[in-house]
Design a protein around this motif. Structure first.
Motif, PDB file in Angstrom:
ATOM      1  N   LEU A 104      62.481  93.303  35.199  1.00  0.00           N
ATOM      2  CA  LEU A 104      63.721  93.200  36.074  1.00  0.00           C
ATOM      3  C   LEU A 104      64.304  94.641  36.490  1.00  0.00           C
ATOM      4  O   LEU A 104      64.677  94.646  37.523  1.00  0.00           O
ATOM      5  N   GLY A 105      64.380  95.502  35.675  1.00  0.00           N
ATOM      6  CA  GLY A 105      64.757  96.750  36.064  1.00  0.00           C
ATOM      7  C   GLY A 105      64.036  97.477  36.970  1.00  0.00           C
ATOM      8  O   GLY A 105      64.403  98.182  37.929  1.00  0.00           O
ATOM      9  N   LEU A 106      62.661  97.190  36.892  1.00  0.00           N
ATOM     10  CA  LEU A 106      61.862  97.629  37.950  1.00  0.00           C
ATOM     11  C   LEU A 106      61.801  97.129  39.426  1.00  0.00           C
ATOM     12  O   LEU A 106      61.834  97.716  40.472  1.00  0.00           O
ATOM     13  N   VAL A 107      62.179  95.833  39.345  1.00  0.00           N
ATOM     14  CA  VAL A 107      62.451  94.979  40.651  1.00  0.00           C
ATOM     15  C   VAL A 107      63.869  95.718  41.326  1.00  0.00           C
ATOM     16  O   VAL A 107      63.834  95.945  42.449  1.00  0.00           O
ATOM     17  N   GLN A 108      64.982  96.146  40.491  1.00  0.00           N
ATOM     18  CA  GLN A 108      65.869  96.490  40.806  1.00  0.00           C
ATOM     19  C   GLN A 108      65.715  97.874  41.608  1.00  0.00           C
ATOM     20  O   GLN A 108      66.273  98.171  42.593  1.00  0.00           O
ATOM     21  N   LEU A 109      65.042  98.701  40.952  1.00  0.00           N
ATOM     22  CA  LEU A 109      64.723 100.094  41.437  1.00  0.00           C
ATOM     23  C   LEU A 109      64.091 100.008  42.732  1.00  0.00           C
ATOM     24  O   LEU A 109      64.128 100.734  43.583  1.00  0.00           O
ATOM     25  N   SER A 110      62.898  98.892  42.812  1.00  0.00           N
ATOM     26  CA  SER A 110      62.208  98.910  43.989  1.00  0.00           C
ATOM     27  C   SER A 110      63.137  98.366  45.127  1.00  0.00           C
ATOM     28  O   SER A 110      63.022  98.730  46.168  1.00  0.00           O
ATOM     29  N   ILE A 111      64.247  97.458  44.574  1.00  0.00           N
ATOM     30  CA  ILE A 111      65.116  97.086  45.836  1.00  0.00           C
ATOM     31  C   ILE A 111      65.782  98.192  46.433  1.00  0.00           C
ATOM     32  O   ILE A 111      66.053  98.475  47.594  1.00  0.00           O
ATOM     33  N   HIS A 112      66.176  99.433  45.890  1.00  0.00           N
ATOM     34  CA  HIS A 112      67.279 100.447  46.086  1.00  0.00           C
ATOM     35  C   HIS A 112      65.970 101.482  46.632  1.00  0.00           C
ATOM     36  O   HIS A 112      66.787 102.685  47.193  1.00  0.00           O
ATOM     37  N   TYR A 113      64.510 101.400  46.688  1.00  0.00           N
ATOM     38  CA  TYR A 113      64.005 102.532  46.834  1.00  0.00           C
ATOM     39  C   TYR A 113      63.910 102.897  48.067  1.00  0.00           C
ATOM     40  O   TYR A 113      64.183 104.168  48.714  1.00  0.00           O
ATOM     41  N   GLU A 114      64.030 101.839  49.140  1.00  0.00           N
ATOM     42  CA  GLU A 114      63.766 102.298  50.700  1.00  0.00           C
ATOM     43  C   GLU A 114      64.930 102.857  51.289  1.00  0.00           C
ATOM     44  O   GLU A 114      65.023 103.629  52.027  1.00  0.00           O
ATOM     45  N   ALA A 115      66.213 102.304  50.463  1.00  0.00           N
ATOM     46  CA  ALA A 115      67.425 102.922  50.892  1.00  0.00           C
ATOM     47  C   ALA A 115      67.874 104.029  50.760  1.00  0.00           C
ATOM     48  O   ALA A 115      69.147 104.606  51.112  1.00  0.00           O
ATOM     49  N   ASN A 116      67.158 104.735  49.869  1.00  0.00           N
ATOM     50  CA  ASN A 116      67.604 106.189  49.356  1.00  0.00           C
ATOM     51  C   ASN A 116      66.863 107.242  50.062  1.00  0.00           C
ATOM     52  O   ASN A 116      65.698 107.092  50.452  1.00  0.00           O
ATOM     53  N   GLY A 117      67.204 108.387  50.006  1.00  0.00           N
ATOM     54  CA  GLY A 117      66.615 109.791  50.603  1.00  0.00           C
ATOM     55  C   GLY A 117      65.539 110.251  49.367  1.00  0.00           C
ATOM     56  O   GLY A 117      65.375 109.568  48.509  1.00  0.00           O
ATOM     57  N   ALA A 118      64.918 111.356  50.098  1.00  0.00           N
ATOM     58  CA  ALA A 118      63.720 111.726  49.304  1.00  0.00           C
ATOM     59  C   ALA A 118      64.125 112.151  47.869  1.00  0.00           C
ATOM     60  O   ALA A 118      63.476 111.976  46.841  1.00  0.00           O
ATOM     61  N   ALA A 119      65.380 112.828  47.703  1.00  0.00           N
ATOM     62  CA  ALA A 119      65.572 113.345  46.280  1.00  0.00           C
ATOM     63  C   ALA A 119      66.027 112.018  45.366  1.00  0.00           C
ATOM     64  O   ALA A 119      65.200 112.116  44.080  1.00  0.00           O
ATOM     65  N   ASP A 120      66.682 111.116  45.876  1.00  0.00           N
ATOM     66  CA  ASP A 120      66.942 109.880  45.182  1.00  0.00           C
ATOM     67  C   ASP A 120      65.503 109.172  44.789  1.00  0.00           C
ATOM     68  O   ASP A 120      65.530 108.477  43.821  1.00  0.00           O
ATOM     69  N   GLN A 121      64.738 109.154  45.735  1.00  0.00           N
ATOM     70  CA  GLN A 121      63.492 108.383  45.518  1.00  0.00           C
ATOM     71  C   GLN A 121      62.740 108.958  44.635  1.00  0.00           C
ATOM     72  O   GLN A 121      61.728 108.278  43.650  1.00  0.00           O
ATOM     73  N   ALA A 122      62.681 110.540  44.176  1.00  0.00           N
ATOM     74  CA  ALA A 122      62.220 111.073  43.011  1.00  0.00           C
ATOM     75  C   ALA A 122      62.570 110.653  41.921  1.00  0.00           C
ATOM     76  O   ALA A 122      61.821 110.482  41.033  1.00  0.00           O
ATOM     77  N   ASN A 123      64.059 110.395  41.699  1.00  0.00           N
ATOM     78  CA  ASN A 123      64.524 110.002  40.621  1.00  0.00           C
ATOM     79  C   ASN A 123      64.176 108.703  39.987  1.00  0.00           C
ATOM     80  O   ASN A 123      63.852 108.148  39.170  1.00  0.00           O
ATOM     81  N   LEU A 124      64.269 107.711  41.344  1.00  0.00           N
ATOM     82  CA  LEU A 124      64.033 106.495  40.986  1.00  0.00           C
ATOM     83  C   LEU A 124      62.448 106.417  40.406  1.00  0.00           C
ATOM     84  O   LEU A 124      62.345 105.403  39.644  1.00  0.00           O
ATOM     85  N   LEU A 125      61.517 107.104  41.178  1.00  0.00           N
ATOM     86  CA  LEU A 125      60.105 107.239  40.572  1.00  0.00           C
ATOM     87  C   LEU A 125      60.004 107.312  39.081  1.00  0.00           C
ATOM     88  O   LEU A 125      59.333 106.648  38.373  1.00  0.00           O
ATOM     89  N   GLU A 126      60.806 108.343  38.780  1.00  0.00           N
ATOM     90  CA  GLU A 126      60.726 108.679  37.334  1.00  0.00           C
ATOM     91  C   GLU A 126      61.342 107.729  36.460  1.00  0.00           C
ATOM     92  O   GLU A 126      60.633 107.256  35.462  1.00  0.00           O
ATOM     93  N   LEU A 127      62.476 107.088  36.830  1.00  0.00           N
ATOM     94  CA  LEU A 127      62.980 105.924  36.265  1.00  0.00           C
ATOM     95  C   LEU A 127      61.764 104.729  35.991  1.00  0.00           C
ATOM     96  O   LEU A 127      61.939 104.039  35.113  1.00  0.00           O
ATOM     97  N   GLY A 128      61.368 104.499  37.167  1.00  0.00           N
ATOM     98  CA  GLY A 128      60.332 103.336  37.053  1.00  0.00           C
ATOM     99  C   GLY A 128      59.154 103.554  36.565  1.00  0.00           C
ATOM    100  O   GLY A 128      58.483 102.616  35.723  1.00  0.00           O
ATOM    101  N   TYR A 129      58.479 104.774  36.316  1.00  0.00           N
ATOM    102  CA  TYR A 129      57.356 105.226  35.472  1.00  0.00           C
ATOM    103  C   TYR A 129      57.823 104.998  33.839  1.00  0.00           C
ATOM    104  O   TYR A 129      57.030 104.835  33.026  1.00  0.00           O
TER     105      TYR A 129
END
Length: 225
Positions: A104-129
């Motif tokens: 469920l956490g991965l789903v939530q991160l996926s929801i927010h991924y597209e709406a964030n900038g490159a820097a935030d996307q990098a953080n989301l990727l780390e959290l996702g992995y």
């Protein structure tokens, strides 16, 4: 139909539901366990993943159901071992539940991924992995190591109480060792989480549980009287 026969049928059905839901959950989780997990929602696969979570919840209920149905019959020979089985079965269910939360956490991160900038996307990727790794470890600790322990305990007690044919219970103890070994080998890097080698080691426990389910549905439990 006697109460013991009904209890056997119910326990057998719980085993069948547990097997079916565990397979469905694994298949449905593919979008968030792949390298491109962050595209799961963008690709319209959110519902598929949530169906997997629902199946994991059903798996938890059915796993607890098997423990509750077996316990009164196992405790007749050794209540301490029966309680041990109950605890390890519950621990298996807890690990599965924690793994579902990571999904469920991965789903939530996926929801927010597209709406964030490159820097935030990098953080989301780390959290996702990190969450993917978290799910892998809970899957190994629960449906492998804890399953191996509790299967050994209840199969041994079924052997001693003669609730099922002794060859079937003996087969159960052997499969428990194999699925426990599969978890250990994955822990130390010999197998991947979905490798063919691990699958071959873990498959016999599934065969055992289905064989046990068929026996319980057909014959039920022996009377507690």
């Amino acid at each position: 139909m006697t109460q013991d026969r009904r209890n056997g049928v119910l326990a057998g059905l719980f085993y069948i539901v547990a097997a079916a839901t565990s397979i469905i959950a694994v298949l449905c989780y593919d979008p968030v366990l792949s390298d491109k997990w962050y595209l799961a929602v963008i690709d319209g696969r959110k519902t598929e993943v949530l169906v997997g979570v629902l199946n994991d919840l059903l798996l938890i209920l059915s796993a607890v159901g098997t423990a509750v149905m077996l316990f009164p019959y196992l405790r007749r020979w050794n209540e301490h071992l029966a309680l041990g089985y109950l605890c390890f079965r519950f621990m298996e269910a807890v690990f599965i539940a924690i793994g579902a939360v990571s999904i469920l956490g991965l789903v939530q991160l996926s929801i927010h991924y597209e709406a964030n900038g490159a820097a935030d996307q990098a953080n989301l990727l780390e959290l996702g992995y990190l969450l993917q790794g978290f799910h892998r470890w809970t899957s190994m600790l629960g449906p492998n190591l804890m399953l191996g322990v509790n299967t050994t305990l209840y199969s041994y007690l079924l052997f001693r109480t003669r609730q099922v044919p002794r060859p079937l219970a003996t087969f159960g103890m052997a499969t428990a060792v194999l699925v426990f070994a599969a978890g250990l080998l994955e822990m130390f890097g010999a197998f991947g989480p979905y490798s063919a080698g691990k699958g071959l080691l873990a498959l016999p426990v599934g065969v055992y549980e289905m064989s046990l389910a068929v026996w319980l549905i057909a014959k039920g439990f022996r009377s507690l009287d």
